[in-house]
Design an enzyme around this catalytic site. Structure first.
Site, PDB file in Angstrom:
ATOM      1  N   LYS A 123       4.108   6.675  -7.939  1.00 59.54           N
ATOM      2  CA  LYS A 123       2.812   5.904  -7.680  1.00 59.54           C
ATOM      3  C   LYS A 123       1.786   5.924  -8.789  1.00 59.54           C
ATOM      4  O   LYS A 123       0.970   5.391  -8.902  1.00 59.54           O
ATOM      5  CB  LYS A 123       2.251   6.137  -6.361  1.00 59.54           C
ATOM      6  CG  LYS A 123       2.793   5.606  -5.161  1.00 59.54           C
ATOM      7  CD  LYS A 123       2.000   5.795  -4.065  1.00 59.54           C
ATOM      8  CE  LYS A 123       2.720   5.597  -2.482  1.00 59.54           C
ATOM      9  NZ  LYS A 123       2.014   5.696  -1.619  1.00 59.54           N
TER      10      LYS A 123
ATOM     11  N   SER B 293      -2.464  -6.934   9.858  1.00 60.66           N
ATOM     12  CA  SER B 293      -1.222  -7.405   9.569  1.00 60.66           C
ATOM     13  C   SER B 293      -0.850  -8.532  10.084  1.00 60.66           C
ATOM     14  O   SER B 293      -1.051  -8.551  11.347  1.00 60.66           O
ATOM     15  CB  SER B 293      -0.148  -6.073   9.678  1.00 60.66           C
ATOM     16  OG  SER B 293       1.108  -6.692   9.270  1.00 60.66           O
TER      17      SER B 293
ATOM     18  N   TYR C 104       5.396  -0.425  13.804  1.00 57.77           N
ATOM     19  CA  TYR C 104       4.249  -0.598  12.738  1.00 57.77           C
ATOM     20  C   TYR C 104       3.283  -1.705  13.145  1.00 57.77           C
ATOM     21  O   TYR C 104       2.106  -1.500  13.084  1.00 57.77           O
ATOM     22  CB  TYR C 104       4.900  -1.023  11.260  1.00 57.77           C
ATOM     23  CG  TYR C 104       3.788  -1.489  10.465  1.00 57.77           C
ATOM     24  CD1 TYR C 104       2.962  -1.045   9.880  1.00 57.77           C
ATOM     25  CD2 TYR C 104       4.097  -3.102   9.967  1.00 57.77           C
ATOM     26  CE1 TYR C 104       1.989  -1.582   8.939  1.00 57.77           C
ATOM     27  CE2 TYR C 104       3.249  -3.607   9.335  1.00 57.77           C
ATOM     28  CZ  TYR C 104       1.945  -2.858   8.738  1.00 57.77           C
ATOM     29  OH  TYR C 104       1.201  -3.608   7.857  1.00 57.77           O
TER      30      TYR C 104
ATOM     31  N   LYS D  21       8.030   0.874  -3.766  1.00 56.90           N
ATOM     32  CA  LYS D  21       8.161   0.652  -2.368  1.00 56.90           C
ATOM     33  C   LYS D  21       9.530   0.717  -1.678  1.00 56.90           C
ATOM     34  O   LYS D  21       9.792   0.739  -0.660  1.00 56.90           O
ATOM     35  CB  LYS D  21       7.644  -0.691  -2.117  1.00 56.90           C
ATOM     36  CG  LYS D  21       5.774  -0.633  -1.846  1.00 56.90           C
ATOM     37  CD  LYS D  21       5.281  -2.021  -1.522  1.00 56.90           C
ATOM     38  CE  LYS D  21       5.298  -2.213  -0.085  1.00 56.90           C
ATOM     39  NZ  LYS D  21       4.549  -1.793   0.707  1.00 56.90           N
TER      40      LYS D  21
ATOM     41  N   HIS E   3      13.238  -7.590  -4.755  1.00 53.42           N
ATOM     42  CA  HIS E   3      14.884  -7.343  -4.557  1.00 53.42           C
ATOM     43  C   HIS E   3      15.453  -8.285  -5.058  1.00 53.42           C
ATOM     44  O   HIS E   3      16.491  -8.051  -5.791  1.00 53.42           O
ATOM     45  CB  HIS E   3      15.007  -7.134  -3.116  1.00 53.42           C
ATOM     46  CG  HIS E   3      14.482  -5.651  -2.515  1.00 53.42           C
ATOM     47  ND1 HIS E   3      14.731  -4.785  -3.184  1.00 53.42           N
ATOM     48  CD2 HIS E   3      13.484  -5.525  -1.676  1.00 53.42           C
ATOM     49  CE1 HIS E   3      14.167  -3.673  -2.650  1.00 53.42           C
ATOM     50  NE2 HIS E   3      13.578  -4.013  -1.794  1.00 53.42           N
TER      51      HIS E   3
END
Length: 328
Positions: A45, A121, A148, A185, A194
């Site tokens: 990071k 989120s 999450y 990530k 991706h």
């Protein structure tokens, strides 16, 4: 009231994807009195905050103690730090950072009269059986699909029960965010990240087959939002401080994974070559087939910046960042 350049702004999660982008975005607007809070030990990071302008870097475990030793030195808090791994099934891992730590941030801001923008989120919406409306009143009825999402919703529920609060607060519900600074990530990076790497390597991209009769393969829909728009909305909320509450942060337009893959091929001047594979068993029953942010609340509050289209966002991300492994 608006943020002054000489006031100090805390960004938690400042080494992460959205946090580091927000730091760069604030820098581009002339804000350099930034206090970056995170666990800065992850080497992958480091590039996210290299070259950024800020006052202090504070380890997340030491942040509250730091505040005690520096009373009155924080004027605004963007709390974006979180455990974001949706495949981590141990709720307690999420509870520590997404619930308990967030409560401490809330209490700090309340006690010191500091406006707070914190990351909720879109994962809180679960299957979308209650729609995707950022309505404060439906929070307790939502059924997130993973620990999450549950941790994020549990904090929102707790917030709604509080009698004492910061002078202004906004819980921002991020939808599918993509853009620069997500190199670290791994599996949790955006589909765009991706897909780009698959196309560069194999000339083709694999997308999940639909296991839902209502959707054709590749026609699963998501609200993909460019990180630049996310930073813009977060800063707008802090600057303008409309009515406190939850705010969706998306593009307001669901797009298919096929659209996304096609946009990457187009940017790279390649013919689309898409293969379909089965959705992994471990996420199949928790897989969302459609998400779309209802953006009317923030727009009614006065936010009027245009949203970056999927094609524009992919073009900028691929051309200016992924092709050069560049950071923002």
């Amino acid at each position: 009231m608006s943020m002054q350049k000489n006031e100090n702004i805390v960004i938690t999660g400042a080494a992460g994807f959205i946090g580091s982008y927000l730091v760069g975005y604030l820098n581009s607007l002339g804000y350099e009195n930034l206090i970056l809070v995170d666990d800065f030990s992850a080497e992958k990071k480091v590039h996210n905050y290299t070259g950024k302008k800020y006052l202090h870097k504070v380890h997340r475990e030491q942040f509250f103690e730091w505040c005690e030793h520096h009373p009155g030195s924080v004027q605004y808090v963007f709390h974006l730090g979180a455990r974001t791994d949706t495949t981590e099934m141990d709720y307690n891992v999420h509870k520590k950072w997404n619930v308990d730590y967030s409560k401490q941030i809330w209490e700090l801001c309340t006690a010191n009269n500091i406006p707070l923008v914190y990351a909720s989120s879109a994962a809180t919406y679960g299957n979308g059986e209650h729609g995707y409306k950022d309505d404060n009143d439906i929070v307790s009825q939502l059924h997130p699909l993973n620990p999450y999402g549950k941790s994020k919703n549990d904090f929102d529920i707790w917030v709604m029960e509080q009698k004492h609060m910061p002078p202004f607060w906004a819980g921002v519900k991020f939808f599918n965010v993509y853009g620069p600074n997500e190199y670290h990530k791994g599996r949790m990076a955006s589909v765009i990240f991706h897909a780009y790497h698959q196309i560069k390597k194999n000339g083709s991209v694999k997308l999940f087959r639909s296991h839902n009769p209502n959707y054709k393969d590749g026609e699963q829909m998501r609200d993909f939002v460019y990180v630049k728009d996310v930073a813009s909305m977060c800063i707008w909320l802090m600057q303008n401080q409309p009515k406190s509450g939850l705010y969706n942060v998306g593009s307001g337009k669901a797009r298919s994974f096929k659209d996304l893959a096609t946009a990457i091929f187009t940017t790279l001047n390649l013919e689309p070559n898409i293969e379909f594979i089965d959705t992994p068993e471990d996420i199949r029953d928790k897989y969302q087939y459609f998400t779309e942010a209802d953006m009317s609340k923030i727009m009614k509050a006065g936010y009027n910046q245009p949203f970056t289209s999927l094609e524009e966002g992919v073009r900028d991300y691929v051309t200016n960042y992924l092709e050069h492994e560049a950071y923002f």
